[in-house]
Design a protein around this motif. Structure first.
Motif, mmCIF file in Angstrom:
data_model
loop_
_atom_site.group_PDB
_atom_site.id
_atom_site.type_symbol
_atom_site.label_atom_id
_atom_site.label_comp_id
_atom_site.label_asym_id
_atom_site.label_seq_id
_atom_site.Cartn_x
_atom_site.Cartn_y
_atom_site.Cartn_z
ATOM 1 N N PRO A 1 -38.669 12.956 -6.268
ATOM 2 C CA PRO A 1 -37.638 13.104 -7.310
ATOM 3 C C PRO A 1 -37.398 11.491 -8.116
ATOM 4 C CG PRO A 1 -36.620 13.145 -5.156
ATOM 5 C CD PRO A 1 -38.027 13.457 -4.973
ATOM 6 N N GLY A 2 -38.037 10.392 -7.235
ATOM 7 C CA GLY A 2 -37.900 9.261 -7.827
ATOM 8 C C GLY A 2 -39.132 8.665 -8.524
ATOM 9 N N CYS A 3 -40.080 9.559 -8.566
ATOM 10 C CA CYS A 3 -41.370 9.083 -9.344
ATOM 11 C C CYS A 3 -40.915 8.997 -10.757
ATOM 12 C CB CYS A 3 -42.370 10.304 -9.085
ATOM 13 S SG CYS A 3 -43.978 9.708 -10.127
ATOM 14 N N LYS A 4 -41.492 7.897 -11.392
ATOM 15 C CA LYS A 4 -41.264 7.661 -12.842
ATOM 16 C C LYS A 4 -42.673 8.172 -13.801
ATOM 17 C CE LYS A 4 -37.598 5.711 -11.558
ATOM 18 N NZ LYS A 4 -36.476 6.401 -11.510
ATOM 19 N N VAL A 5 -42.358 9.239 -14.466
ATOM 20 C CA VAL A 5 -43.135 9.621 -15.487
ATOM 21 C C VAL A 5 -43.298 8.994 -16.808
ATOM 22 C CG1 VAL A 5 -44.328 11.882 -16.519
ATOM 23 C CG2 VAL A 5 -43.208 11.610 -14.127
ATOM 24 N N ILE A 6 -44.423 8.718 -17.248
ATOM 25 C CA ILE A 6 -44.623 7.906 -18.648
ATOM 26 C C ILE A 6 -45.606 9.111 -19.499
ATOM 27 C CG2 ILE A 6 -45.430 6.093 -19.952
ATOM 28 C CD1 ILE A 6 -44.568 4.165 -17.722
ATOM 29 N N PHE A 7 -45.118 9.423 -20.399
ATOM 30 C CA PHE A 7 -46.073 10.351 -21.116
ATOM 31 C C PHE A 7 -46.840 9.915 -22.138
ATOM 32 C CE2 PHE A 7 -43.171 14.021 -19.479
ATOM 33 C CZ PHE A 7 -44.252 14.730 -19.230
ATOM 34 N N ILE A 8 -48.058 10.332 -22.272
ATOM 35 C CA ILE A 8 -48.997 9.720 -23.265
ATOM 36 C C ILE A 8 -49.103 10.927 -24.246
ATOM 37 C CG2 ILE A 8 -51.102 9.030 -23.857
ATOM 38 C CD1 ILE A 8 -51.572 8.238 -20.889
ATOM 39 N N THR A 9 -48.759 10.651 -25.545
ATOM 40 C CA THR A 9 -48.768 11.636 -26.535
ATOM 41 C C THR A 9 -49.263 11.269 -27.845
ATOM 42 O OG1 THR A 9 -47.190 13.312 -27.877
ATOM 43 C CG2 THR A 9 -46.418 10.962 -27.326
ATOM 44 N N ALA A 10 -49.709 12.288 -28.737
ATOM 45 C CA ALA A 10 -50.139 11.870 -30.089
ATOM 46 C C ALA A 10 -48.852 11.570 -31.038
ATOM 47 C CB ALA A 10 -50.878 13.081 -30.493
ATOM 48 N N TYR A 11 -49.416 11.002 -32.061
ATOM 49 C CA TYR A 11 -48.013 10.773 -32.885
ATOM 50 C C TYR A 11 -47.319 11.821 -33.497
ATOM 51 C CZ TYR A 11 -45.715 8.628 -37.092
ATOM 52 O OH TYR A 11 -44.743 8.460 -37.908
ATOM 53 N N ARG B 1 -35.485 13.795 -22.074
ATOM 54 C CA ARG B 1 -34.221 14.543 -21.887
ATOM 55 C C ARG B 1 -34.372 15.395 -20.630
ATOM 56 N NH1 ARG B 1 -34.267 16.478 -27.219
ATOM 57 N NH2 ARG B 1 -33.051 15.215 -28.723
ATOM 58 N N LYS B 2 -35.635 15.730 -20.088
ATOM 59 C CA LYS B 2 -35.881 16.746 -18.945
ATOM 60 C C LYS B 2 -36.268 15.859 -17.651
ATOM 61 C CE LYS B 2 -36.735 20.769 -21.422
ATOM 62 N NZ LYS B 2 -37.850 21.888 -21.720
ATOM 63 N N GLY B 3 -36.108 14.370 -17.901
ATOM 64 C CA GLY B 3 -36.297 13.513 -16.770
ATOM 65 C C GLY B 3 -37.630 12.467 -17.029
ATOM 66 N N ALA B 4 -38.160 12.382 -18.058
ATOM 67 C CA ALA B 4 -39.268 11.398 -18.007
ATOM 68 C C ALA B 4 -38.577 10.064 -18.315
ATOM 69 C CB ALA B 4 -40.369 11.901 -19.297
ATOM 70 N N PHE B 5 -39.486 9.077 -17.867
ATOM 71 C CA PHE B 5 -39.019 7.539 -18.015
ATOM 72 C C PHE B 5 -39.323 7.115 -19.174
ATOM 73 C CE2 PHE B 5 -39.398 2.956 -17.577
ATOM 74 C CZ PHE B 5 -38.303 2.829 -17.051
ATOM 75 N N ASP B 6 -40.555 7.445 -19.880
ATOM 76 C CA ASP B 6 -40.759 6.711 -21.176
ATOM 77 C C ASP B 6 -41.951 7.726 -21.722
ATOM 78 O OD1 ASP B 6 -40.878 5.176 -23.433
ATOM 79 O OD2 ASP B 6 -41.033 3.029 -21.982
ATOM 80 N N LYS C 1 -40.246 -1.769 -11.523
ATOM 81 C CA LYS C 1 -39.013 -2.472 -11.433
ATOM 82 C C LYS C 1 -37.781 -1.598 -11.309
ATOM 83 C CE LYS C 1 -36.876 -6.410 -11.262
ATOM 84 N NZ LYS C 1 -37.297 -7.030 -10.012
ATOM 85 N N VAL C 2 -37.704 -0.394 -12.041
ATOM 86 C CA VAL C 2 -36.577 0.289 -11.926
ATOM 87 C C VAL C 2 -36.687 1.291 -10.783
ATOM 88 C CG1 VAL C 2 -35.490 2.392 -12.962
ATOM 89 C CG2 VAL C 2 -36.167 0.645 -14.425
ATOM 90 N N ALA C 3 -37.940 1.470 -10.454
ATOM 91 C CA ALA C 3 -38.330 2.217 -9.104
ATOM 92 C C ALA C 3 -37.998 1.648 -7.952
ATOM 93 C CB ALA C 3 -39.767 2.816 -8.918
ATOM 94 N N GLU C 4 -38.267 0.402 -7.990
ATOM 95 C CA GLU C 4 -37.813 -0.781 -6.754
ATOM 96 C C GLU C 4 -36.412 -0.743 -6.649
ATOM 97 O OE1 GLU C 4 -38.418 -5.493 -5.787
ATOM 98 O OE2 GLU C 4 -39.470 -4.566 -7.518
#
Length: 449
Positions: free
Chosen positions: A72-82, A93-98, A118-121
Motif C-alpha cells: 500500500p505504501g508503494c509510489k506509482v509514477i505513470f508514464i503516459t503519452a501526451y 485520483r485512484k492512488g498514483a503518486f505522479d 522522500k515521501v515514502a521515507e
C-alpha cells in the motif's frame, strides 16, 4: 539501496531508464507488461514503480490496484503519452503518486523519483514513530498483578474503546497520565491528537487564553490569533491534569464548554464548535474539594462520568518486583548498562519502603541504582540512603556516625558522576568542583575501580 521497478512494453524505454537509474545507484528491476509487473513487485518489493499507463494485457491502473493490495505504501509514477493526460489524472485520483509524459527528460524523471522516495521515507518514519508511540503507551505498560491493579486494568479495558469522559484519581506519581494516554491510544480517537495541560501550572490570568485562545488585537500584545488547547485537541483527546486546581473563575467557563461543545476565543464575537474527548485527573479528593467550596459541584458531576482510582504503591507492594523487572531493561537500553537483576536483600528493602512518590519515585530509584551498580546486579548498597535506612536499626548502616555517613554519600556521588561521564576523570572532577588529582586520591581512598 532504493528499489525501483519499471514496467513498460517498449524495450527501448526500459533499457534507457534502467541504465540511467543503475548509474545513479538504484536497484532496478523491469517488467514488460502489467501482470509481469505485479509478479515482480511481489518478489522485489519496490518503493517506486514507473509504469506505462497503457500496456497490452492489463492497463497500468489495474496493475497499480493489484500492487497496492500487498504494497500500500508503494509510489506509482505513470508514464503516459501526451494525449492520455486525462487518464493519468484519473490514475492519480485512484492512488498514483505522479505521472510524466512521453517524451521525457531523464532529469525530470529523476526529480519525480526522488520526490516519491522522500515521501515514502517520511511515511515510513511516521509509521515507525506511531508504532513506537503505540508501544510506549501500550496497555501492557500498565504494570501490576495485585488485586487493586486488576480492578484498575478491568476499568481501563471497559472504557478504552468508548468515547466517554474519564476522571482519574490518584496520588502524585501513580501513573495517571500513562493511563490517560493508554485510553486515548486504544480508543476511537487514537488518530486524533492527545493534548495535555496541567491546570495547576497555568497562571490564573492566562487560563482562559490557554484553554480557548484569542483573536488578534484581543488585548495589548495579542499581535496574532492564537488557538487554545480545545481547538488543538479537536477530534482527539484533551487531558486536563490536576483539574481540581483549576481557578474558580475558569471553572464555570469550562463547564459551559462541556455543556455546549463550543468555545469563544478571547476577543472573538462568534462561537466555534469543538469535538473533544475529556480525560481529567487529580491528586486530590474531588468530593472534599467540592465540600470545601473549591470545586464546582456541577462541574464535578459533569466530569465524573467514569471514575478510575489508582492505588498508591504502598497499597500494592506485591507489584514492585514486576515494576523493577520492567524498569531495569529500559534503563539498560538508555544508559548502555548491563544490569541483569536485583539482589534479594535490595528487593526486600524496596518492599519495606513506603514510597511517598509512588511509581515515579521507584522509577527514579531504579534509574539511579542501575547507574550505581558496580557489577550486573543491584545490591542493597546501591540503593539511596533513605531506602537503606528502612532497616537501619538492625544493621551496620544504622550505627554509622556522621563522618561515616558523609563519606558514604561522597563515595556514591563520585561513583554516580564517574558513571555519567563514562569514566572520564577530568570531566568528573570538573563537575564535582575538585581537582583531578584530588579526585584520583579519593578514588584510591574509597577503593573505587
Amino acid at each position: 539501496m532504493n528499489r525501483i521497478l519499471i514496467a513498460d512494453d517498449e524495450e527501448k524505454i526500459r533499457r534507457v531508464v534502467v541504465a540511467f537509474l543503475q548509474d545513479r545507484g538504484y536497484d532496478v528491476k523491469e517488467a514488460d507488461c502489467g501482470r509481469t509487473a505485479v509478479r515482480a513487485a511481489e518478489d522485489f518489493w519496490p518503493q517506486v514503480v514507473l509504469m506505462d499507463l497503457a500496456m497490452p494485457d492489463i492497463n497500468g491502473i489495474e496493475a497499480m490496484s493489484q500492487i497496492h493490495r500487498f504494497l500500500p505504501g508503494c509510489k506509482v509514477i505513470f508514464i503516459t503519452a501526451y494525449g492520455s493526460i486525462e487518464s493519468a489524472v484519473e490514475a492519480m485520483r485512484k492512488g498514483a503518486f505522479d505521472y510524466i509524459t512521453k517524451p521525457f527528460r531523464n532529469d525530470d524523471l529523476l526529480l519525480r523519483i526522488q520526490k516519491a522516495l522522500k515521501v515514502a521515507e517520511l511515511e515510513d518514519r511516521v509509521e515507525r514513530l506511531e508504532d513506537q508511540l503505540a508501544d510506549r503507551y501500550s496497555f501492557s505498560n500498565i504494570i501490576g498483578d495485585s488485586a487493586p491493579m486488576k480492578q484498575v486494568l478491568e476499568l481501563v479495558r471497559r472504557v478504552m474503546g468508548k468515547d466517554t469522559t474519564v476522571f482519574i484519581i490518584g496520588e502524585t506519581g501513580t501513573g495517571k497520565e500513562l493511563v490517560a494516554r493508554s485510553i486515548h491510544h486504544h480508543g476511537p480517537r487514537k488518530n486524533g491528537r492527545f493534548v495535555a495541560i496541567n491546570c495547576a501550572a497555568i497562571p490564573e490570568s492566562l487560563v482562559e487564553d490557554e484553554l480557548f485562545g484569542h483573536e488578534k488585537g484581543a488585548y495589548t500584545g495579542a499581535s496574532s490569533r492564537r488557538t487554545g488547547r480545545f481547538e488543538e485537541a479537536d477530534g482527539g483527546t484533551l487531558f486536563l491534569d490536576e483539574i481540581c486546581k483549576l481557578s474558580p473563575q475558569a471553572q464555570p467557563k469550562l463547564l459551559r464548554v462541556l455543556q455546549e461543545r463550543e468555545i469563544t476565543r478571547i476577543g472573538g464575537s462568534g462561537t466555534l464548535p469543538v469535538d473533544v474527548r475529556i480525560i481529567c485527573a487529580t491528586s486530590r479528593d474531588p468530593l472534599e474539594e467540592v465540600k470545601a467550596g473549591k470545586f464546582m459541584e456541577e462541574l464535578y458531576y459533569r466530569l465524573n462520568v467514569f471514575p478510575i482510582r489508582l492505588p498508591p504503591l504502598r497499597d500494592r507492594k506485591e507489584d514492585i518486583p514486576a515494576l523493577v523487572d520492567y524498569f531495569i531493561p529500559r534503563f539498560n537500553r538508555t544508559l548502555g548498562t548491563s544490569v541483569v537483576g536485583i539482589a534479594q536483600e535490595a528487593m526486600e528493602l524496596l518492599k519495606s519502603y513506603n514510597w511517598p512518590g509512588n511509581v515515579r519515585e521507584l522509577e527514579n530509584t531504579i534509574h539511579n541504582s542501575v547507574l550505581m551498580a558496580e557489577e550486573d546486579v543491584i545490591k542493597a548498597e546501591h540503593l539511596p540512603l533513605r531506602i537503606q535506612g528502612v532497616r537501619e536499626s538492625g544493621g551496620k548502616r544504622g550505627q554509622m556516625n556522621l563522618a561515616e555517613m558523609l563519606s558514604d554519600v561522597e563515595r556514591r556521588t563520585i561513583l554516580r558522576v564517574l558513571a555519567e561521564e563514562g569514566g572520564n576523570r577530568t570531566r568528573a572532577a570538573r563537575r564535582l568542583g575538585i581537582s583531578r588529582q584530588t579526585l584520583i586520591t579519593k578514588i584510591q581512598a574509597y577503593g573505587i575501580k
